[in-house]
Design a protein around this motif. Structure first.
Motif, PDB file in Angstrom:
ATOM      1  N   ILE A   1      31.049  45.666  38.027  1.00 44.35           N
ATOM      2  CA  ILE A   1      31.835  45.805  39.252  1.00 44.35           C
ATOM      3  C   ILE A   1      30.994  45.449  40.477  1.00 44.35           C
ATOM      4  N   ALA A   2      31.628  44.758  41.425  1.00 41.20           N
ATOM      5  CA  ALA A   2      31.023  44.484  42.728  1.00 41.20           C
ATOM      6  C   ALA A   2      31.871  45.138  43.809  1.00 41.20           C
TER       7      ALA A   2
ATOM      8  N   ILE B   1      27.907  49.156  38.445  1.00 42.49           N
ATOM      9  CA  ILE B   1      27.982  48.479  39.743  1.00 42.49           C
ATOM     10  C   ILE B   1      26.812  47.499  39.796  1.00 42.49           C
ATOM     11  N   VAL B   2      27.112  46.218  39.693  1.00 45.84           N
ATOM     12  CA  VAL B   2      26.052  45.211  39.626  1.00 45.84           C
ATOM     13  C   VAL B   2      25.707  44.631  40.989  1.00 45.84           C
ATOM     14  N   ALA B   3      26.623  44.792  41.977  1.00 40.86           N
ATOM     15  CA  ALA B   3      26.353  44.221  43.292  1.00 40.86           C
ATOM     16  C   ALA B   3      27.165  44.932  44.361  1.00 40.86           C
ATOM     17  N   VAL B   4      26.588  44.999  45.559  1.00 40.32           N
ATOM     18  CA  VAL B   4      27.298  45.482  46.735  1.00 40.32           C
ATOM     19  C   VAL B   4      27.116  44.453  47.847  1.00 40.32           C
ATOM     20  N   CYS B   5      28.136  44.359  48.704  1.00 41.69           N
ATOM     21  CA  CYS B   5      28.099  43.328  49.751  1.00 41.69           C
ATOM     22  C   CYS B   5      28.702  43.882  51.036  1.00 41.69           C
ATOM     23  N   ASP B   6      28.008  43.633  52.130  1.00 38.06           N
ATOM     24  CA  ASP B   6      28.515  43.988  53.454  1.00 38.06           C
ATOM     25  C   ASP B   6      27.780  43.122  54.465  1.00 38.06           C
TER      26      ASP B   6
ATOM     27  N   MET C   1      27.016  36.100  46.593  1.00 40.84           N
ATOM     28  CA  MET C   1      27.072  37.103  45.536  1.00 40.84           C
ATOM     29  C   MET C   1      27.821  36.582  44.317  1.00 40.84           C
ATOM     30  N   PHE C   2      28.974  35.929  44.546  1.00 42.05           N
ATOM     31  CA  PHE C   2      29.743  35.385  43.430  1.00 42.05           C
ATOM     32  C   PHE C   2      28.956  34.313  42.676  1.00 42.05           C
ATOM     33  N   GLU C   3      28.148  33.559  43.386  1.00 38.93           N
ATOM     34  CA  GLU C   3      27.364  32.496  42.765  1.00 38.93           C
ATOM     35  C   GLU C   3      26.195  33.040  41.938  1.00 38.93           C
ATOM     36  N   GLU C   4      25.602  34.122  42.398  1.00 39.07           N
ATOM     37  CA  GLU C   4      24.337  34.575  41.812  1.00 39.07           C
ATOM     38  C   GLU C   4      24.465  35.789  40.891  1.00 39.07           C
ATOM     39  N   THR C   5      25.674  36.332  40.755  1.00 36.33           N
ATOM     40  CA  THR C   5      25.860  37.549  39.971  1.00 36.33           C
ATOM     41  C   THR C   5      27.024  37.377  39.003  1.00 36.33           C
ATOM     42  N   THR C   6      26.907  37.938  37.824  1.00 37.45           N
ATOM     43  CA  THR C   6      28.009  37.929  36.861  1.00 37.45           C
ATOM     44  C   THR C   6      28.850  39.183  37.071  1.00 37.45           C
ATOM     45  N   ILE C   7      30.104  38.981  37.465  1.00 36.27           N
ATOM     46  CA  ILE C   7      30.984  40.077  37.881  1.00 36.27           C
ATOM     47  C   ILE C   7      32.289  40.007  37.104  1.00 36.27           C
TER      48      ILE C   7
ATOM     49  N   ILE D   1      38.245  36.145  50.634  1.00 37.61           N
ATOM     50  CA  ILE D   1      37.438  36.807  49.602  1.00 37.61           C
ATOM     51  C   ILE D   1      38.184  36.849  48.273  1.00 37.61           C
ATOM     52  N   VAL D   2      39.473  37.189  48.310  1.00 37.02           N
ATOM     53  CA  VAL D   2      40.269  37.225  47.081  1.00 37.02           C
ATOM     54  C   VAL D   2      40.289  35.852  46.417  1.00 37.02           C
ATOM     55  N   LEU D   3      40.569  34.809  47.187  1.00 37.35           N
ATOM     56  CA  LEU D   3      40.661  33.466  46.605  1.00 37.35           C
ATOM     57  C   LEU D   3      39.316  32.997  46.059  1.00 37.35           C
ATOM     58  N   ASP D   4      38.238  33.358  46.738  1.00 38.19           N
ATOM     59  CA  ASP D   4      36.906  32.998  46.233  1.00 38.19           C
ATOM     60  C   ASP D   4      36.628  33.716  44.910  1.00 38.19           C
ATOM     61  N   ALA D   5      37.070  34.959  44.795  1.00 40.94           N
ATOM     62  CA  ALA D   5      36.898  35.696  43.545  1.00 40.94           C
ATOM     63  C   ALA D   5      37.741  35.092  42.432  1.00 40.94           C
TER      64      ALA D   5
END
Length: 333
Positions: free
Chosen positions: A7-8, A34-39, A68-74, A89-93
């Motif tokens: 989860i991110a 929780i593999v990543a947090v972003c702010d 984050m999406f590029e460098e982490t497996t979520i 953000i939704v569309l990028d995910a």
């Protein structure tokens, strides 16, 4: 060993942080990570990452969600940023085939919500809006009473929203009191509209008048009339800066009885000629929370989720309520 759901968390304001403890305590250690947090606030994101590192030792922190999406497996992204940022953000995910739980409202406008729904359908990822009331004992009991014909013929619905201050002390951030992205209609009224649609069906027409203190801050009041598709009237009134206890209430009035949902968690009911009394409810722990359902959906287990299509239907009504027009607006369904 069962594969963990990775989860991110994106957006670490009041909502983004509130989900951390339930993730810690409502799931067994080998179930989620929780593999990543972003702010965008570097200080906050570093602080949060450090705080949860003991339970999630491989956590990474970012100030840019794309990086984050590029460098982490979520597997699943929880989005708790401002409404105007949700769409991108939704569309990028979705492009990365990441499942999404998005805070309400789904988007800044109904048009943006429509675009999100269209893109998500193509991808096939699990998608949900954080309409948490659906899982509360009070709403479940409300639905049961309706199904048992407690109300008889539904004659009308009243919504009351009164605040001694807006935003509440626990819900402070840079945008929640702005005219563009904040206000009690967009932030809390959206839950009540979704609840009414769930319990009684689609809203067909809306007419509202909103008052503002100035051209920058969010609304100070609203008086609105709506009609369900089945013809039942719905009246909404809301005020801020009133010398009274904060009140959130939905009252459904029928030919046989009355049901009152109050302050997010309480339920009262009474039949004709009898007092309206508290309804006994099971403890909230008896009803699985929203993240439980989303994770189950990801693993193809039975679940109850309210997807982006539900968010879009609600957004159309909220847009009409917040419009500058005092004319009747027809909600296209």
């Amino acid at each position: 060993m069962k594969k963990k759901t990775r989860i991110a968390l994106i957006g670490l304001g009041s909502f983004g942080r509130k989900i951390i403890n339930p993730l810690r305590y409502f799931h067994i250690p080998n179930e989620v990570e929780i593999v990543a947090v972003c702010d965008t606030n570097k200080g906050i994101v570093k602080e949060v990452a450090e705080d949860i590192k003991k339970d999630n030792p491989n956590i990474q922190w970012f100030t840019n969600h794309k990086k984050m999406f590029e460098e982490t497996t979520i597997d699943l992204a929880y989005i708790a940023t401002s409404p105007s940022s949700h769409k991108q953000i939704v569309l990028d995910a979705v492009k990365k085939n990441i499942h999404v739980l998005c805070e309400k409202p789904l988007a800044h406008t109904a048009q943006e919500a429509s675009e999100i729904v269209a893109e998500t359908k193509i991808s096939g990822v699990i998608n949900a809006v954080h309409f948490h009331l659906n899982y509360s004992p009070a709403v479940k009991k409300f639905k049961q009473l309706i199904d048992e014909n407690f109300l008889g013929e539904l004659k009308g619905i009243n919504i009351n929203m009164y605040y001694s201050q807006w935003p509440p002390a626990w819900q402070q951030n840079s945008w929640i009191n702005t005219r563009n992205e904040g206000g009690f209609i967009l932030e809390q009224g959206v839950h009540l509209i979704q609840m009414i649609i769930k319990l009684f069906g689609s809203i067909d027409r809306v007419q509202s008048e909103i008052t503002y203190k100035d051209d920058r801050t969010s609304e100070t009041g609203i008086i609105a009339k709506m009609f369900l598709k089945l013809g039942t009237p719905v009246l909404l009134d809301g005020l801020t800066e009133v010398s009274a206890e904060d009140t959130i209430k939905i009252t459904a009035i029928g030919t046989k009885g009355v049901i009152v949902f109050e302050n997010w968690k309480d339920l009262k009911a009474g039949t004709t000629g009898q007092p309206i009394e508290n309804v006994d409810l099971p403890h909230p722990s008896t009803s699985p929370w929203i993240m439980r359902h989303v994770i189950d959906a990801i693993h193809n287990k039975p679940s109850e989720i309210y997807g982006f299509d539900v968010g879009y239907e609600v957004q159309k009504v909220v847009d009409a309520l917040r419009s500058e027009s005092s004319d009747w607006i027809t909600i296209e369904n």
